[in-house]
Design a protein around this motif. Sequence first.
Motif, PDB file in Angstrom:
ATOM      1  N   ASP B 238      13.319  41.087   4.160  1.00 15.05           N
ATOM      2  CA  ASP B 238      12.560  41.470   5.337  1.00 15.05           C
ATOM      3  C   ASP B 238      13.196  40.776   6.534  1.00 15.05           C
ATOM      4  O   ASP B 238      13.390  39.572   6.537  1.00 15.05           O
ATOM      5  N   ASP B 240      12.094  40.421   9.527  1.00 10.70           N
ATOM      6  CA  ASP B 240      11.172  39.744  10.427  1.00 10.70           C
ATOM      7  C   ASP B 240      11.323  38.227  10.278  1.00 10.70           C
ATOM      8  O   ASP B 240      11.021  37.651   9.253  1.00 10.70           O
ATOM      9  N   SER B 242       9.811  35.715  11.579  1.00  8.01           N
ATOM     10  CA  SER B 242       8.618  34.887  11.445  1.00  8.01           C
ATOM     11  C   SER B 242       7.917  35.108  10.104  1.00  8.01           C
ATOM     12  O   SER B 242       6.891  34.525   9.827  1.00  8.01           O
ATOM     13  N   ASP B 243       8.495  35.965   9.322  1.00 11.05           N
ATOM     14  CA  ASP B 243       7.839  36.274   8.061  1.00 11.05           C
ATOM     15  C   ASP B 243       7.980  35.117   7.092  1.00 11.05           C
ATOM     16  O   ASP B 243       9.050  34.832   6.591  1.00 11.05           O
ATOM     17  N   GLN B 244       6.868  34.452   6.861  1.00  7.05           N
ATOM     18  CA  GLN B 244       6.983  33.254   6.040  1.00  7.05           C
ATOM     19  C   GLN B 244       6.395  33.439   4.662  1.00  7.05           C
ATOM     20  O   GLN B 244       6.087  32.478   3.984  1.00  7.05           O
ATOM     21  N   LYS B 245       6.249  34.669   4.284  1.00  2.91           N
ATOM     22  CA  LYS B 245       5.527  34.850   3.032  1.00  2.91           C
ATOM     23  C   LYS B 245       6.252  34.229   1.840  1.00  2.91           C
ATOM     24  O   LYS B 245       5.625  33.720   0.944  1.00  2.91           O
TER      25      LYS B 245
END
Lengths: 1169, 441
Positions: B238, B240, B242-245
Amino acid sequence: MSQRGGFAGRGGYNRGNRGGGRGSSSGNTPGAFRGGRGAFNSSGSSGRGSGHNSSQSQSNGTPPYATQYSGGSRANGQEEEEIEDADIMIMDEMEDLPELALDDEINGSGDATATGPETLSTSSKWSRPPLTRDVNPNEDNLTFQQIDVDHYIDAVPLSCFKTFDGPTPVTRLFGVTAEGCSVLCHAHGFRPYFYIQAPTGFRADQLQAFMRALNARLLNEQTIARGLGNGASRSAVLEVNIVQKENMYGYSEQGKRDFIQVKLAQPRFMASAKRIVESGFSLLQNGPVVNFGRTFETNVDFEIRFMIDAKVFGCNWIELPAKKYRIRTSSRDVAGFLHSGAGPVSRCQIEVDCEWSQLISHPPDGEWSKVAPLRILSFDIECAGRKGIFPEAQYDPVIQIANMVQTLGETQPFIRNVFTLDTCDPIVGSEVLCFTTEEELLNRWSQFVQEVDPDIITGYNIQNFDIPYVVERADHLKLFAFPFIGRIRNRKSYIRNTNISSKQMGRRENKLCNIEGRVVFDLLQILLREYKLRSYTLNAVSYHFLQEQKEDVHHSIISQLQNGNEQTRRRLAVYCLKDALLPLRLIDKLMCLVNYMEMARVTGVPLTYLMSRGQQIKVVSQLLRRAAEEDYVMPSMQVEVGDEFTGATVLEPNPGYYDTPIATLDFASLYPSIMQAHNLCYTTLLRKGSEKTMNLGEHDFIKTPTGDQFVKKRIRKGLLPDILEGLLTARKKAKQDLAKETDPLRKKVLDGRQLALKISANSVYGFTGAQVGKLPCLEISGSVTAFGRLMIEKSKAYVEENFTVDKGYPTDAVVIYGDTDSVMIKFGAATVAETMKIGREAAKQISTTFESPIKLEFEKVYFPYLLISKKRYAGLYFTKPDVHDKMDCKGIETVRRDNCPLVANLIDTCLQKLLIHRNKEGAIKYAKEVISDLLCNRVDISQLIITKELSKTDKEYKGNQAHVELAHKMRKRDAGSAPNLGDRVPYVIVAGDKKDAAYKRSEDPIYILDNNIPIDTQYYLENQISKPLIRIFGPILGSEEKAESILLRGDHTRTKTIAISRTGGLAAFVKTRASCIQCKAVLNNEKEALCEHCKKNASSIYQGVVADLHGLEDKFAGMWVQCQQCQGSLHQDVICTNNDCTIYYMRKKAQKDLTEQEKIVRRFDYGDW
Amino acid sequence: MVSETAQAFSRVHSDFQNTSDRFVFTAVRNSFPQYAQLYFTRLEIMRGRVREQALQKWGRDIPIRTLSELTKDEPCIIIGTAYKEMELKPSVLKDLSENLDIATQPILPRYAGDHDTLLLEEETQRIVLVGNIDMREIVTGVTVAIMGTENEDGEFVVKDHCFAGMPPQPEYPTINTDCYVAFLSGLNLGGDVSSLATLDLCIESLTGQFGTAVQQRKMSKVTALVLAGNHIAPVKRDTDVSDQKTRYLTRHSSAGSIDGMQALDGVLMQLVACMNVFLMPGANDPGNYMLPQQSLHPCMLPLSNKSTGLRLVTNPFEAEFNGVKFLGTSGQNIGDIYKNCHIDEPLTAMEKTLTWTHIAPTAPDTLACYPFTDVDPFILEATPHVYFAGNQGAAGYRLVKGPTGQTVLLLSVPDFSKVPTLMLVNLKNLEVERITFKDAI
């Protein structure tokens, strides 16, 4: 014995070569003790009854306690009460000991107390730098930075300073010269005193009668009589005078009046004197009882009194002019007997006597804002506990003590060593001292402390663990030479229990240890006071501040390591050294020591007061200083419980998601500036109605919004406004100096200074509102908050009236929210830059309508801004037009401590997506994903751990609470590892019988991992995530109902995975059959991975399975390597059990998951592809 | 475009022996212990070898000490594992840091920086190294002997250092005819980068469907093709930022490799009919992550796995072709060394690993590997004749000589999707040929 004796050479000063020092000292310890008593018995001339020998009472286990800490407050009989905001109450739990035993009984001559061992000089690295040359009192001025002030009662005053008969207090100033030599200065002649307002008609010629009568009354009290000994002319009251003073509480026209100043022989007579005076007595036998009314300044601590009168500030520089002081030398001229008791009593390098009025105290400004090269000792002990029981001093030996000694201002310790019991492999960079017996170890450590002669002793939780433990352990082992770790040579250190409770910190049982002349600066205590953290373990703290994890060795492993070989003990020693080093690094990083020293300087109280006392003492000290200059006296108030006054209210928020820039205008130091602007003070308080009798016109005083009255500045300037002005001007100056300064240490000092000044200015308001404080005045505090509210409302009205479309602004400005000292305004401008311009303009205009120095300042713009409710909002924070400084969240779950980390992370990420990336859809998608992951059991357990402190015993908890329940459960499983009072208990809510309340289903995370216990994901969804989530998404999606239906009811909440427990229930009876990895169909051939149907898609199924393996391997490797790195060793197994570390649970889970996944992947080995 | 004179060439055959057993897990890996034991074992095995070199280099007069025997200012030799403390080294901890104000760590091309600290570690303790040792040329995990003295501050002042050096080499066989082993790596199939046209060209060349008779004749001498990893493009993450999943979810990753593997199967179909193809897994490929990577599972290659020409092998891969010893990896070890020090050239890094007697010293520190307990399969037991690494930035080769007469051909096989070059090694004389394909269109 031959080398020592009661008064052999002077400690720390004799740097001569004493090769055999070590052996001799430990060998003859008991003898030395006996010798000490002998000396006492033979010195009948000391003039004191044998029953009062402090050495005896000490050895009997009834510790006489006195330091400056207890001296004043207890002697006054006044309890330090809990104060309204953030203060500390000290309730002494000690039994009623004879008062004499409570006071400091160090005799100046040092011949009548237990004999402490002499300071040895065994290592040039350990000892302080020797005096470059002898101090010549006839020519040299002696200058030093004092770090602690206390007092003792001198039974036999030195003849040259003797003004009265009988034991009198002597003030001690401990300090360090600029060259790093330790100094003890005995300042003689200062006596405690208090004031009484002279009754009407009281004449000067009645003073003698007053004194006689009061003296007689005081001597009637047994404890006082005993405290004065058997001297010929015993007098508890030394002097009475009539002075011109004025009561600071309330304005009166009369000005100064006659006050009687009463000087007492000893500080602890104060309480009785107060009681006697306030109940009234007759001056002559059978005469009429005279009512003196309330006393003044009877509740001032002796040290504070001294510091105010001598103009001494905390940690400032003291100069003793040549010829005005005398050096104490060990004069053995009279047959080895000390001459007139003037020998040194301390382990300081220089010890002097002077008249208190002769010392010059330099205010901490300019050149004198420097700091001396103080020695800071940080240490940590390890004890070998028994299995399952937290170490107890009566049973468990001290096995290691690690020490780090650093000079203030340096970056690295110059001494690093560890004392170990039994052999230990060398550690590079650190000295390892091995001992065969614990007795030797402890004695040597005590000698080490004496030799290093630290000014500051620090560590982590040393106040309540390490120091009490070693002292009690040494006592148990009957090591009589051990407890002399303070600077007074013959003074033993012992432990005392106290309870401290405050609104801020909750209740804590504390231990106190007297270590005269050294400041115990326990980092844990500082952190508890200054920071709100999720956890206060050293690991958590070092992770939080240094982004560095520390290996945590569980105390059950410690004994194993000790019982191993030199290598395992070395391992333990490395760990121990690290624990000693970290506090130093944290103190450095957080600048706590420098900041505390500056606070002591700004407020004028001793450094130790800042750690042991509340906020009030700081204001009292400043108030009294200013009051003394203007001849005001402070009444000793009776504690009364009054009405609550309304606190700072806020403007009702207009909740919503604002996609336009919101300007925020702040009042700079609102409360202090209100007090300044309106001249609010004790001295200006005008009683209702009294304006008429005093002939004050309408323009001479103001009426505050609460209806209270204060006279204006031109009638009389208040003390508090004056103090505040001083503080704020000083802060401005400190900030200016800070900008100019280049030296890093001085920069730190100045920054600490300006911070201390700011805090001090703000605490003045709190002091006036502290209802059970020293001098509460709700007229002031109530008026301040009322004015504050008024200011906010006025600002709102002004903005909404003047910043309108009519007047050429983009839209009619709306104030959407107002907090204690700020207003948030929507000006309608499209850009941040434009909003800033209007904001500045508004701040300027509004400020002109307020009285100086109240000033509204433009501070920042929020864009976008999500306002949820009172004190709950989030926004991007701009101080420059182009880039935001940060995302600012107030009152939102990102920072709350009582939630599981999942909530904080989820909310934080959502806010980031919403505010920074402006990606509403992304945020919703993300929230949904997390919920789905949660319900499918894919969230790491460390994210679900809730931590609560076990702060009360079971009986005290009213409701049922999860962590209490769990602590119970764990105690049943293993009493040893179960959490104790004061521990933080981590727990996770697990699935179970749904009829059981959630609190009953709390479980230990490790137990969950070990036993595969399913987690109650629904609980987390409903009780943890949903509310905060809906709160932030409500304004964005239109309504909370809508947010709920989108986020909590969608398809993503349908899939659930229910894990099956390996314990309990029917688990034991369930037999699992091999099933297809993909569709779970039961397989004919148990070894295969897939059913016939799924085999067609084998490639893609396998790729999914192997991708998981790939990911897990990556994770496993990353985390275990990290742990290896943390522990600082590649070749040794990680034994860390730090459950505060995020990795702790994750690495364990990764290990388990990886083994499972490998099995699944390997099933593909069978069959024909 | 078929050659004018249709001539039939028959492909040469070679004796082949896979000697990669030590990289194969025969059974389920039941336990995943900690890494300490691996370092312990490595030091135990390597200590003797390094000591021998040290004695040769500095003689027997200087005592060899353990760290616990050090006395200040006494010149001595110490032997241990090098450890480099690097500030820029990514840390899982910092990644997980709750403090989100700290920006997520950027992925740096290099962790090594100017403020690193070099330490030498023994079984129980470590010491900081200062003085005459170039930190820029050494990495964590290497076993090294250091000559010098301990100073006042508890640091060890280095005067000189030495490694275990290149181990002995089997004798080079006599081969009289031309016989080539071909190398390719980094096909990156299924990704955005479409190098398909050049790849087709390459395949056609190899299979003799393309080129002049001379070329075809040469290609017929290619007895084997080694595909050194990264056959498929990395699975898209991904984007993104900021995607911290991934920070805390143990989610089931959906396989993004399916298209790529299908394409690979097709490519292999063409090749395996003509020659032996040795398929090594690489960092991007759907296999396990830790070194040694196990051979890719045949179920992912349903078409080509039916042919006996396809050999699924491990990474690292070691084999003998007509008695010539080959050893190589899909490049992770060399890439990781690049990050950990200031050696820029892959061939130099490879040469270093030979003198260190260890092909993957940075494992397990920054290079994931399985936590072995009683072996370290990455220790070089014998010097190979050909030592290769896939997925490098350029097609390079160099002959290096060892101190005891070893001759090694170092071969850096480029990432084909960036540098479309086929490398041929002639077993007769270790001559290398680089054939670069240009997109005809």
